[in-house]
Design a protein around this motif. Sequence first.
Motif, PDB file in Angstrom:
ATOM      1  N   TYR A   1       0.831  -1.182  -0.094  1.00  0.00           N
ATOM      2  CA  TYR A   1      -0.033  -0.041  -0.236  1.00  0.00           C
ATOM      3  C   TYR A   1       0.839   1.198  -0.156  1.00  0.00           C
ATOM      4  O   TYR A   1       1.781   1.202   0.483  1.00  0.00           O
ATOM      5  CB  TYR A   1      -0.835   0.010   1.287  1.00  0.00           C
ATOM      6  CG  TYR A   1      -1.548  -1.246   1.686  1.00  0.00           C
ATOM      7  CD1 TYR A   1      -0.882  -2.224   2.275  1.00  0.00           C
ATOM      8  CD2 TYR A   1      -3.186  -1.264   1.306  1.00  0.00           C
ATOM      9  CE1 TYR A   1      -1.836  -3.307   2.619  1.00  0.00           C
ATOM     10  CE2 TYR A   1      -3.633  -2.429   1.633  1.00  0.00           C
ATOM     11  CZ  TYR A   1      -3.007  -3.395   2.607  1.00  0.00           C
ATOM     12  OH  TYR A   1      -3.708  -4.386   2.648  1.00  0.00           O
TER      13      TYR A   1
ATOM     14  N   GLU B   1      -9.727  -3.243   0.148  1.00  0.00           N
ATOM     15  CA  GLU B   1      -8.342  -3.737   0.497  1.00  0.00           C
ATOM     16  C   GLU B   1      -7.861  -2.812   1.452  1.00  0.00           C
ATOM     17  O   GLU B   1      -7.129  -3.426   2.333  1.00  0.00           O
ATOM     18  CB  GLU B   1      -7.796  -3.508  -0.993  1.00  0.00           C
ATOM     19  CG  GLU B   1      -6.491  -4.175  -1.058  1.00  0.00           C
ATOM     20  CD  GLU B   1      -6.071  -5.681  -0.939  1.00  0.00           C
ATOM     21  OE1 GLU B   1      -6.872  -6.225  -1.589  1.00  0.00           O
ATOM     22  OE2 GLU B   1      -5.101  -5.882  -0.053  1.00  0.00           O
ATOM     23  N   LYS B   2      -8.115  -1.594   1.384  1.00  0.00           N
ATOM     24  CA  LYS B   2      -7.381  -0.432   2.312  1.00  0.00           C
ATOM     25  C   LYS B   2      -7.713  -0.379   3.504  1.00  0.00           C
ATOM     26  O   LYS B   2      -8.963  -0.512   3.892  1.00  0.00           O
ATOM     27  CB  LYS B   2      -7.431   0.756   1.611  1.00  0.00           C
ATOM     28  CG  LYS B   2      -8.824   1.304   1.409  1.00  0.00           C
ATOM     29  CD  LYS B   2      -8.692   2.768   0.640  1.00  0.00           C
ATOM     30  CE  LYS B   2     -10.049   3.365   0.607  1.00  0.00           C
ATOM     31  NZ  LYS B   2     -11.000   2.554  -0.212  1.00  0.00           N
ATOM     32  N   LEU B   3      -6.905   0.154   4.333  1.00  0.00           N
ATOM     33  CA  LEU B   3      -7.067   0.485   5.700  1.00  0.00           C
ATOM     34  C   LEU B   3      -7.247   2.262   5.452  1.00  0.00           C
ATOM     35  O   LEU B   3      -6.821   2.791   4.807  1.00  0.00           O
ATOM     36  CB  LEU B   3      -5.861   0.599   6.812  1.00  0.00           C
ATOM     37  CG  LEU B   3      -5.566  -0.987   7.131  1.00  0.00           C
ATOM     38  CD1 LEU B   3      -4.184  -0.777   7.804  1.00  0.00           C
ATOM     39  CD2 LEU B   3      -6.647  -1.557   7.964  1.00  0.00           C
TER      40      LEU B   3
ATOM     41  N   ARG C   1     -10.593  -1.848   8.242  1.00  0.00           N
ATOM     42  CA  ARG C   1     -10.883  -2.035   6.824  1.00  0.00           C
ATOM     43  C   ARG C   1     -12.168  -2.468   6.458  1.00  0.00           C
ATOM     44  O   ARG C   1     -12.532  -3.580   7.242  1.00  0.00           O
ATOM     45  CB  ARG C   1      -9.803  -3.107   6.269  1.00  0.00           C
ATOM     46  CG  ARG C   1      -9.847  -3.753   4.855  1.00  0.00           C
ATOM     47  CD  ARG C   1      -8.807  -4.226   4.455  1.00  0.00           C
ATOM     48  NE  ARG C   1      -8.847  -5.755   5.012  1.00  0.00           N
ATOM     49  CZ  ARG C   1      -7.793  -6.538   5.218  1.00  0.00           C
ATOM     50  NH1 ARG C   1      -6.571  -6.116   4.985  1.00  0.00           N
ATOM     51  NH2 ARG C   1      -7.924  -7.843   5.811  1.00  0.00           N
TER      52      ARG C   1
ATOM     53  N   PHE D   1      -5.063   6.927   1.777  1.00  0.00           N
ATOM     54  CA  PHE D   1      -4.749   6.045   0.710  1.00  0.00           C
ATOM     55  C   PHE D   1      -4.666   6.605  -0.529  1.00  0.00           C
ATOM     56  O   PHE D   1      -5.348   7.109  -1.022  1.00  0.00           O
ATOM     57  CB  PHE D   1      -5.951   5.035   1.044  1.00  0.00           C
ATOM     58  CG  PHE D   1      -5.656   3.868  -0.060  1.00  0.00           C
ATOM     59  CD1 PHE D   1      -6.570   3.779  -1.241  1.00  0.00           C
ATOM     60  CD2 PHE D   1      -4.728   2.783   0.059  1.00  0.00           C
ATOM     61  CE1 PHE D   1      -6.385   2.648  -2.206  1.00  0.00           C
ATOM     62  CE2 PHE D   1      -4.708   1.795  -0.995  1.00  0.00           C
ATOM     63  CZ  PHE D   1      -5.292   1.869  -1.982  1.00  0.00           C
TER      64      PHE D   1
ATOM     65  N   TYR E   1       0.363   5.466   0.641  1.00  0.00           N
ATOM     66  CA  TYR E   1      -0.446   6.287   1.719  1.00  0.00           C
ATOM     67  C   TYR E   1       0.523   7.849   1.716  1.00  0.00           C
ATOM     68  O   TYR E   1       1.586   7.617   1.835  1.00  0.00           O
ATOM     69  CB  TYR E   1      -0.596   5.942   3.234  1.00  0.00           C
ATOM     70  CG  TYR E   1      -1.684   5.025   3.472  1.00  0.00           C
ATOM     71  CD1 TYR E   1      -1.427   3.602   3.458  1.00  0.00           C
ATOM     72  CD2 TYR E   1      -2.802   5.422   3.850  1.00  0.00           C
ATOM     73  CE1 TYR E   1      -2.330   2.586   3.411  1.00  0.00           C
ATOM     74  CE2 TYR E   1      -4.092   4.260   3.990  1.00  0.00           C
ATOM     75  CZ  TYR E   1      -3.463   3.090   3.557  1.00  0.00           C
ATOM     76  OH  TYR E   1      -4.516   2.012   3.798  1.00  0.00           O
TER      77      TYR E   1
ATOM     78  N   ASP F   1      -6.348  -1.873  -5.575  1.00  0.00           N
ATOM     79  CA  ASP F   1      -7.288  -0.562  -5.197  1.00  0.00           C
ATOM     80  C   ASP F   1      -6.685   0.663  -5.446  1.00  0.00           C
ATOM     81  O   ASP F   1      -5.652   0.885  -5.593  1.00  0.00           O
ATOM     82  CB  ASP F   1      -7.626  -0.785  -3.758  1.00  0.00           C
ATOM     83  CG  ASP F   1      -8.770  -0.133  -3.314  1.00  0.00           C
ATOM     84  OD1 ASP F   1      -9.444  -0.318  -2.098  1.00  0.00           O
ATOM     85  OD2 ASP F   1      -9.562   0.558  -4.502  1.00  0.00           O
TER      86      ASP F   1
END
Lengths: 110, 109
Positions: free
Chosen positions: A33, B95-97, B90, A45, A35, A56
């Motif tokens: 991920y 998918e993301k936090l 989540r 995000f 951020y 995503d």
Amino acid sequence: AAGVIQSPRHLIKEKRETATLKCYPIPRHDTVYWYQQGPGQDPQFLISFYEKMQSDKGSIPDRFSAQQFSDYHSELNMSSLELGDSALYFCASSLTGTATFGPGTRLTVT
Amino acid sequence: GIQVEQSPPDLILQEGANSTLRCNFSDSVNNLQWFHQNPWGQLINLFYIPSGTKQNGRLSATTVATERYSLLYISSSQTTDSGVYFCAPRRVGNEKLTFGTGTRLTIIP
């Protein structure tokens, strides 16, 4: 225990320049991920990858792009930098559950 | 997307005091983490707690997923506890936090 590695830790760029941030996830973690955290803000995000495929996407500007490579490291490319891009950029990785964050790259655009 | 609210936004306590930080979220979640961001900006994972209660030393956390909230308890505060505490749930199917607005904790000697 191995942690998420980010480089560089600090970066100073001028407006309209380009920056590349790198992330090395924890070995065997399958998700990465990115951020962005502006001053006094909570982390926002940007984008994520699962097994090297984009999984995503958040509020990532068109000027930004990211990819994950065959060795699982990831890069965030930022072009035409603006003053508002000054922020702390975090990379995180996870494997079915807990996400572990790297130390961040502090980008300053002057 | 999921809405995440934390309270209080700011908290100033004397060393040795106890505190409770709250996180409310708007959707069903399958993951929730609490983080401490220290003055150097590092995000330290405190708990992975999608439901139930966990304890780690002076810290403990409880998530009641059916009522969409989580609590972080800090006992016998120390100056090194200062910083910003974030919860990040989540949403199911996501998918993301998503980070909350944070609670800034200041411990005074």
